[in-house]
Design an enzyme around this catalytic site. Structure first.
Site, PDB file in Angstrom:
ATOM      1  N   THR A  14      -6.493  -6.408  14.156  1.00  0.00           N
ATOM      2  CA  THR A  14      -5.442  -5.947  15.075  1.00  0.00           C
ATOM      3  C   THR A  14      -4.834  -7.083  15.882  1.00  0.00           C
ATOM      4  OG1 THR A  14      -6.474  -3.789  15.293  1.00  0.00           O
ATOM      5  CG2 THR A  14      -5.018  -4.427  17.068  1.00  0.00           C
ATOM      6  N   ASP A  57      -6.904  -6.240   7.182  1.00  0.00           N
ATOM      7  CA  ASP A  57      -7.584  -5.306   8.066  1.00  0.00           C
ATOM      8  C   ASP A  57      -9.064  -5.483   7.729  1.00  0.00           C
ATOM      9  OD1 ASP A  57      -6.894  -2.190   9.364  1.00  0.00           O
ATOM     10  OD2 ASP A  57      -8.935  -2.681   8.743  1.00  0.00           O
ATOM     11  N   SER A  58      -9.948  -5.496   8.723  1.00  0.00           N
ATOM     12  CA  SER A  58     -11.339  -5.833   8.417  1.00  0.00           C
ATOM     13  C   SER A  58     -12.036  -4.764   7.589  1.00  0.00           C
ATOM     14  CB  SER A  58     -12.124  -6.161   9.684  1.00  0.00           C
ATOM     15  OG  SER A  58     -12.452  -4.995  10.394  1.00  0.00           O
ATOM     16  N   SER A  59     -11.386  -3.613   7.382  1.00  0.00           N
ATOM     17  CA  SER A  59     -11.930  -2.631   6.436  1.00  0.00           C
ATOM     18  C   SER A  59     -11.957  -3.229   5.030  1.00  0.00           C
ATOM     19  CB  SER A  59     -11.052  -1.372   6.389  1.00  0.00           C
ATOM     20  OG  SER A  59     -10.692  -0.971   7.670  1.00  0.00           O
ATOM     21  N   THR A 166     -23.044  -3.803  17.659  1.00  0.00           N
ATOM     22  CA  THR A 166     -22.490  -2.699  16.889  1.00  0.00           C
ATOM     23  C   THR A 166     -21.189  -2.228  17.554  1.00  0.00           C
ATOM     24  OG1 THR A 166     -23.310  -0.763  15.708  1.00  0.00           O
ATOM     25  CG2 THR A 166     -23.747  -0.767  18.002  1.00  0.00           C
TER      26      THR A 166
HETATM   27  N1  ASP Z   1      -8.527  -1.881  11.793  1.00  0.00           N
HETATM   28  C1  ASP Z   1      -8.620  -3.094  12.588  1.00  0.00           C
HETATM   29  C2  ASP Z   1      -9.503  -4.080  11.848  1.00  0.00           C
HETATM   30  O1  ASP Z   1     -10.696  -3.990  11.932  1.00  0.00           O
HETATM   31  C3  ASP Z   1      -9.142  -2.787  13.949  1.00  0.00           C
HETATM   32  C4  ASP Z   1      -9.288  -4.006  14.851  1.00  0.00           C
HETATM   33  O2  ASP Z   1      -8.921  -5.112  14.551  1.00  0.00           O
HETATM   34  O3  ASP Z   1      -9.754  -3.819  15.960  1.00  0.00           O
HETATM   35  O4  ASP Z   1      -9.003  -4.952  11.195  1.00  0.00           O
END
Ligand code: ASP
Length: 341
Positions: A14, A57-59, A166
């Protein structure tokens, strides 16, 4: 005193995202955008250099990407005093845990940070997170040694041990907690370091271990759990290790079918690693009758590990050790301060 040098490694998240003008969806953007949004970076005490990975995106993080981050750190280890990894918060605790095992003998800070709001928004938490993370990554003691010599997460005024952390909130700025281990530092007017809690490696030589075995699974027990739904997972040709998230201090239903499955899987060479679903506390196998059978069939206790640390440690240990004895030994002992023993 000579200015510290800090390498920023941008992986996405983000912090660097922008809103698509047509759909309103947040998507990863390139590093220059981030840099333009924080002119303060050029006024910091540290000398900065940035490397951008293909931002995601870290997903979409994978062990391959962890290896890429580890390689960037290894290749730049001598040239920099500290490293700041900009990363999405969703899987930051997994990446921090994985890096803590991969980067053995670390004597310099590797600080992961990100934000809940993009850097371009007025109320962003990203500026403070990034600026303080850089400050922590550049701090040394009077003898010239780095104050932090481990993989940590900095978020919303707290510095946590990465493999103890976490994600606890999808919208609060205080997105992380370290339930079983004290903060490494708290940032107020000054940065207060909790020196007694810091990890120090016994080795002075960075050694990077790239192996991560992805043939692992995670099973969360619940009342009504039907073992037969999971039989495919108890196949050692496909799955080499399973993290079992159990109730309370490591308990599970005394279900005959389940115990037979586990026992056979372990006899076939599979590893079962027991962690608690509870937010804090630890697994104590044998405390209750509902966990005694785990000891009898050879389930390994994950004690007070987070699930993120358990999964990444299992991947690491399965890839880097061969004998069952070594695998069980390293799973049961702290390698990077991830468990209390
Ligand atoms: N969906 C985003 C990610 O993990 C959320 C974040 O950065 O806080 O890349």
């Amino acid at each position: 005193m000579k200015k510290s040098t800090v390498l920023l490694i941008y992986t996405g998240g983000t912090i660097g995202m922008i809103k698509d003008s047509e759909t309103g969806v947040l998507r990863a953007f390139d590093f220059d955008h981030l840099y333009d949004q924080i002119p303060e970076l050029s006024r910091l005490e540290a000398t900065l250099k940035a490397i951008s990975m293909d931002p995601v995106d870290s997903s979409d993080m994978t062990p391959k990407k962890w290896q890429e981050i580890a390689r960037i750190i290894e290749e730049n280890y001598e040239a920099f005093d500290g490293f700041v990894v900009l990363h999405g918060s969703d899987t930051m605790a997994y990446t921090a845990s994985a890096l803590s095992f991969m980067l053995q003998g670390l004597k310099k800070p590797v600080i992961l940070t990100g934000s809940q709001l993009p850097i371009g928004t007025i109320r962003t938490d990203g500026k403070e997170n990034l600026i303080t993370a850089i400050e922590i990554a550049s701090e040394k003691d009077d003898a010239g040694a780095s104050i932090i010599q481990e993989v940590a997460i900095y978020f919303e005024y707290s510095l946590y041990r990465g493999n103890r952390t976490t994600k606890v909130s999808a919208n609060a700025f205080e997105a992380f907690k370290s339930p079983n281990y004290p903060d490494l530092a708290v940032a107020g007017v000054q940065i207060q370091y909790n020196y007694g809690a810091h990890f120090t490696s016994t080795s002075n030589q960075l050694r990077v271990y790239y192996g991560m075995n992805e043939q692992v699974a995670l099973i969360k027990i619940f009342p009504g759990f039907s073992p037969n739904v999971y039989t495919g997972m108890f196949d050692t040709t496909a799955v080499k290790g399973i993290v079992l998230e159990t109730f309370g201090s490591g308990n599970a239903p005394k279900n005959g079918e389940f115990i037979v499955l586990l026992k056979k899987y372990i006899e076939d060479g599979g590893i079962v690693f027991n962690v608690t679903q509870c937010f804090s506390g630890e697994v104590v196998q044998g405390k209750y009758a509902n966990s005694t059978f785990f000891n009898e069939i050879g389930v390994v206790s994950g004690r007070d590990l987070t699930t993120e640390a358990a999964i990444t440690k299992l991947m690491f240990v399965l890839s880097n050790f061969e004998s069952r004895e070594d695998i069980e030994y390293y799973l049961s002992h702290s390698m990077a301060g991830e468990m209390s023993i």
